[in-house]
Design an enzyme around this catalytic site. Structure first.
Site, PDB file in Angstrom:
ATOM      1  N   PHE B 133       0.858  -1.187   0.000  1.00  0.00           N
ATOM      2  CA  PHE B 133       0.000   0.000   0.000  1.00  0.00           C
ATOM      3  C   PHE B 133       0.898   1.243   0.000  1.00  0.00           C
ATOM      4  O   PHE B 133       1.936   1.272   0.670  1.00  0.00           O
ATOM      5  CB  PHE B 133      -0.903  -0.020   1.234  1.00  0.00           C
ATOM      6  CG  PHE B 133      -1.950   1.045   1.195  1.00  0.00           C
ATOM      7  CD1 PHE B 133      -3.091   0.891   0.413  1.00  0.00           C
ATOM      8  CD2 PHE B 133      -1.777   2.225   1.896  1.00  0.00           C
ATOM      9  CE1 PHE B 133      -4.045   1.894   0.347  1.00  0.00           C
ATOM     10  CE2 PHE B 133      -2.738   3.237   1.829  1.00  0.00           C
ATOM     11  CZ  PHE B 133      -3.870   3.062   1.050  1.00  0.00           C
ATOM     12  N   ASP B 205       2.016  -5.306   8.347  1.00  0.00           N
ATOM     13  CA  ASP B 205       0.912  -4.356   8.291  1.00  0.00           C
ATOM     14  C   ASP B 205      -0.369  -5.173   8.136  1.00  0.00           C
ATOM     15  O   ASP B 205      -0.624  -5.749   7.071  1.00  0.00           O
ATOM     16  CB  ASP B 205       1.087  -3.399   7.107  1.00  0.00           C
ATOM     17  CG  ASP B 205      -0.076  -2.418   7.004  1.00  0.00           C
ATOM     18  OD1 ASP B 205      -1.146  -2.686   7.588  1.00  0.00           O
ATOM     19  OD2 ASP B 205       0.077  -1.388   6.334  1.00  0.00           O
ATOM     20  N   TYR B 230     -10.521   0.464  10.916  1.00  0.00           N
ATOM     21  CA  TYR B 230     -11.773   0.773  10.204  1.00  0.00           C
ATOM     22  C   TYR B 230     -12.136  -0.182   9.085  1.00  0.00           C
ATOM     23  O   TYR B 230     -13.153   0.016   8.438  1.00  0.00           O
ATOM     24  CB  TYR B 230     -11.737   2.204   9.668  1.00  0.00           C
ATOM     25  CG  TYR B 230     -10.518   2.589   8.871  1.00  0.00           C
ATOM     26  CD1 TYR B 230     -10.430   2.283   7.522  1.00  0.00           C
ATOM     27  CD2 TYR B 230      -9.475   3.284   9.457  1.00  0.00           C
ATOM     28  CE1 TYR B 230      -9.312   2.643   6.789  1.00  0.00           C
ATOM     29  CE2 TYR B 230      -8.355   3.649   8.742  1.00  0.00           C
ATOM     30  CZ  TYR B 230      -8.281   3.327   7.395  1.00  0.00           C
ATOM     31  OH  TYR B 230      -7.185   3.685   6.681  1.00  0.00           O
ATOM     32  N   LYS B 231     -11.320  -1.211   8.866  1.00  0.00           N
ATOM     33  CA  LYS B 231     -11.673  -2.173   7.821  1.00  0.00           C
ATOM     34  C   LYS B 231     -12.445  -3.335   8.451  1.00  0.00           C
ATOM     35  O   LYS B 231     -13.596  -3.147   8.840  1.00  0.00           O
ATOM     36  CB  LYS B 231     -10.401  -2.604   7.085  1.00  0.00           C
ATOM     37  CG  LYS B 231      -9.727  -1.421   6.348  1.00  0.00           C
ATOM     38  CD  LYS B 231      -8.481  -1.868   5.596  1.00  0.00           C
ATOM     39  CE  LYS B 231      -7.727  -0.689   4.985  1.00  0.00           C
ATOM     40  NZ  LYS B 231      -8.455  -0.103   3.839  1.00  0.00           N
ATOM     41  N   ARG B 379     -12.815  -4.761  -6.569  1.00  0.00           N
ATOM     42  CA  ARG B 379     -12.514  -5.411  -5.288  1.00  0.00           C
ATOM     43  C   ARG B 379     -13.796  -5.717  -4.540  1.00  0.00           C
ATOM     44  O   ARG B 379     -14.661  -4.847  -4.392  1.00  0.00           O
ATOM     45  CB  ARG B 379     -11.690  -4.483  -4.382  1.00  0.00           C
ATOM     46  CG  ARG B 379     -10.291  -4.234  -4.822  1.00  0.00           C
ATOM     47  CD  ARG B 379      -9.443  -3.748  -3.644  1.00  0.00           C
ATOM     48  NE  ARG B 379     -10.065  -2.642  -2.897  1.00  0.00           N
ATOM     49  CZ  ARG B 379      -9.518  -2.080  -1.827  1.00  0.00           C
ATOM     50  NH1 ARG B 379      -8.348  -2.524  -1.357  1.00  0.00           N
ATOM     51  NH2 ARG B 379     -10.125  -1.085  -1.208  1.00  0.00           N
TER      52      ARG B 379
END
Lengths: 420, 420
Positions: B133, B205, B230-231, B379
């Site tokens: 990322f 990560d 938050y995922k 996705r």
């Protein structure tokens, strides 16, 4: 009424008269203050603005719960850091496009100090205040360690002289305009000018100034500033901080924590960092939006408020507190730590007393919430948006009673909590 | 039912049967999902857990509004980062006392990488993934620049070989177990062991893994990890991140952003930083408590949930999606980007299509919320706490219709938003 009328009854009458004449009195209705509480700790955590609960519920239920990921566009979550930055900018004298909201003060300090040092690559010294808030000193030491600089701690009172004598080696001076313990206010314009005179930059930490008094960053030619959202801005516990980067420094603003929101093309998902133009490069990662939208709602408490008028009321409140303390606390072991000249104090009055801790606890039990800082400081912060002159009188009157009667010596006030 | 029954009707029946047999089906009631929406973007922003609105309202009105500054003690705001850290720890296989919650992933990465490099002061190379990322890569470059290290980008597929050949110069390898675009899952245990074999550290990560699958940090002997809230943890937009520091590294954990909350004696307000013992030193500044308490409430959605059972359901969902895609999207221009072997995929399936953007937009208009990553990836994330097998079937069926009929070619789906 004359200045000679300093007995309690005269002071109480003066407080009533000042409230009656207060053109900002209606602003108090913009806050939800609990009954039976006089809140003098808005310099630590601001009271709850009335606009916040509905805004947060909307953020949770509609924006998050219903609109879900679409809120980045549909509710402009993406725009929040710079939109709120501009709103804060108005309160600190910054034209639009120079303030980004997000992260904690610690993180913003880290980025600001790194960028400042890189703006003066030929200079090795970072000046800061030995009485600065701890985080400011820790971050200065950490940045200096990483960049190979030297931190020199110079009291704010000696700063102008040190800059004049040795400023050619100084990359940046990092200070706060208001001493967090004593409430003493520095001359921001003069110190900024003294740094510029020798080619150094100035980084102001506005935690104890933003929302409390006019700061006028653009007017004084400030370089960089940071501040938190939860003291006089009343944005809620741990509300996001902010960073100000003067427009003239933005193109060369080269910071440390380079998150993808600050990239020139964030959604191109590139492998190497290319900073966005303007203040957008000061964005870091995904901001804590519930806290950030609470702050945005909180800032509406400042809508239409003239910062000069707010400052005048603040000085009226702190001035009355000092007068009350002089008249009513004499002989009870208190000394005043805050300068008496209006131009030398922030929106806070600090007293010293050898029994500061139990006195503050007893005061809180009576509903007067201030705080203390070790070893002997009682701190009282005055947010002029919601504190009244009658609050001030009552707070000092209660202090007098607690101390004169020995009420504070009860053992229940001696127990220290984890967080004081 | 056998594997040869792959027509749409058979797949629909299979989805129904799998839902009927799903032992975790009741967990869906722990979320407030909008009607008419199938939410497959929980890998970007998790849905709203039902426990959150009341918890946030309590945090705003009672804790902030009424208890005010006293909440640091009375509502244990002070304890929140480590208390919530321990709760997250259970989901990622970390025994208590090794996880601190707070700040953004960017900031946690900055601290973790700095500390990792300092744990291996005689090594000059930092390895990371060229497909990592963006923030991970930017922060690696920034830390390396500040510490005088070299970043080398090695694809995760080549990492074990590179470590074996040149690992003696590597301080830390920083990777994510799940590729955020393709959903490919790396072998965390093997890669961690490969790094340790040559004396290097591993920083994971977990943004796309925490809450989605068992991670087992302690079991694999992990050194450091970070992740967002938050995922799959569903903590709300920009929910605070977390950092894991294995107990054996804590005494030497020497990070960059040294805020006062991580000090050994924070309320002594000392001038120089002395880190707290244990994971408490990873605390930084005042955390955004409204966002953090929302995350804490959100994590109750995992109460009593066995991560192995959650992983099994996740694989059932992603497996069904792949089967449906094979059977129903054939000849429509899609290819599958996610590995088909269960042990090689996270909780996400990605497809490629040259018209990914308008197809995703048309899909969203029909109520199926996924997202896309440039240039051609669609996705779909599957949070097994609330996604059903029927959702999966319906999502693929809608994709088929949108593509087969050319529905996505309508011009309203071609307009790009600011945030995609």
């Amino acid at each position: 009424m004359t200045v000679t009328e300093t007995g309690p009854a005269a002071l109480a009458a003066r407080a009533e008269a000042l409230d009656a004449a207060d053109g900002l009195a209606a602003l108090r209705d913009r806050f939800l203050l609990p009954k039976g509480v006089v809140y003098l700790d808005g310099n630590s955590l601001g009271a709850l603005p009335a606009a916040v609960p509905a805004a947060v519920e909307d953020a949770v239920r509609r924006q998050w719960g219903t609109d879900l990921i679409r809120s980045w566009n549909d509710n402009d979550w993406w725009g929040a850091p710079l939109r709120i930055g501009d709103t804060i900018g108005r309160l600190i004298g910054a034209a639009p496009g120079q303030v980004a909201c997000g992260d904690s003060t610690s993180v913003q300090l880290f980025n600001a100090l790194t960028a400042a040092a890189r703006l003066r690559p030929d200079r090795q010294v970072l000046l800061t205040d030995p009485d600065h808030f701890p985080t400011d000193q820790y971050i200065a030491d950490s940045v200096a360690r990483m960049l190979g600089l030297t931190v020199r701690r110079v009291p704010v009172g000696e700063l102008a002289d040190v800059l004049a004598a040795e400023g050619h080696r100084v990359a940046v001076a990092a200070y706060g305009p208001v001493d967090y313990r004593t409430g003493e206010l520095a001359d921001m314009a003069a110190l900024t000018a003294a740094a510029h005179e020798v080619g150094a930059l100035f980084l102001w930490d506005l935690c104890h100034a933003a929302g409390a008094l006019p700061v006028g960053l653009d007017a004084i030619g400030a370089d960089l500033a940071v501040g938190c959202g939860y003291k006089y801005l009343s944005g809620g516990p741990g509300a996001p901080a902010f960073i100000y980067v003067a427009e003239r420094h933005q193109d060369a603003f080269d910071h440390a924590v380079t998150g993808w929101h600050g990239h020139a093309e964030p959604f191109a998902m590139q492998s190497t960092y290319a900073p966005a133009p303007g203040i957008a490069r000061a964005r870091i990662g995904t901001p804590p939006l519930l806290s950030m939208l609470a702050l945005e709602a909180a800032l509406t408490a400042f809508d239409g408020v003239d910062m000069a008028a707010l400052r005048a009321k603040s000085l009226s409140l702190t001035g009355l507190f000092l007068d009350c303390a002089d008249a009513m606390l004499d002989g009870l072991g208190f000394t005043v730590a805050t300068p008496r000249e209006p131009e030398r104090r922030g929106s806070q009055v600090s007293l010293r007393h050898e029994h500061a801790y139990p006195i503050v606890q007893a005061h809180i039990e009576r509903g007067f919430i201030g705080d203390m800082r070790a070893p002997d400081i009682l701190r009282f912060g005055f947010n002029a948006l919601y504190v009244t002159h009658r609050d001030v009188f009552a707070a000092v009157e209660a202090l007098r009673e607690i101390t004169a009667t020995g009420e504070y010596t009860d053992e229940r006030f001696a127990v220290r909590s984890a967080v004081t």
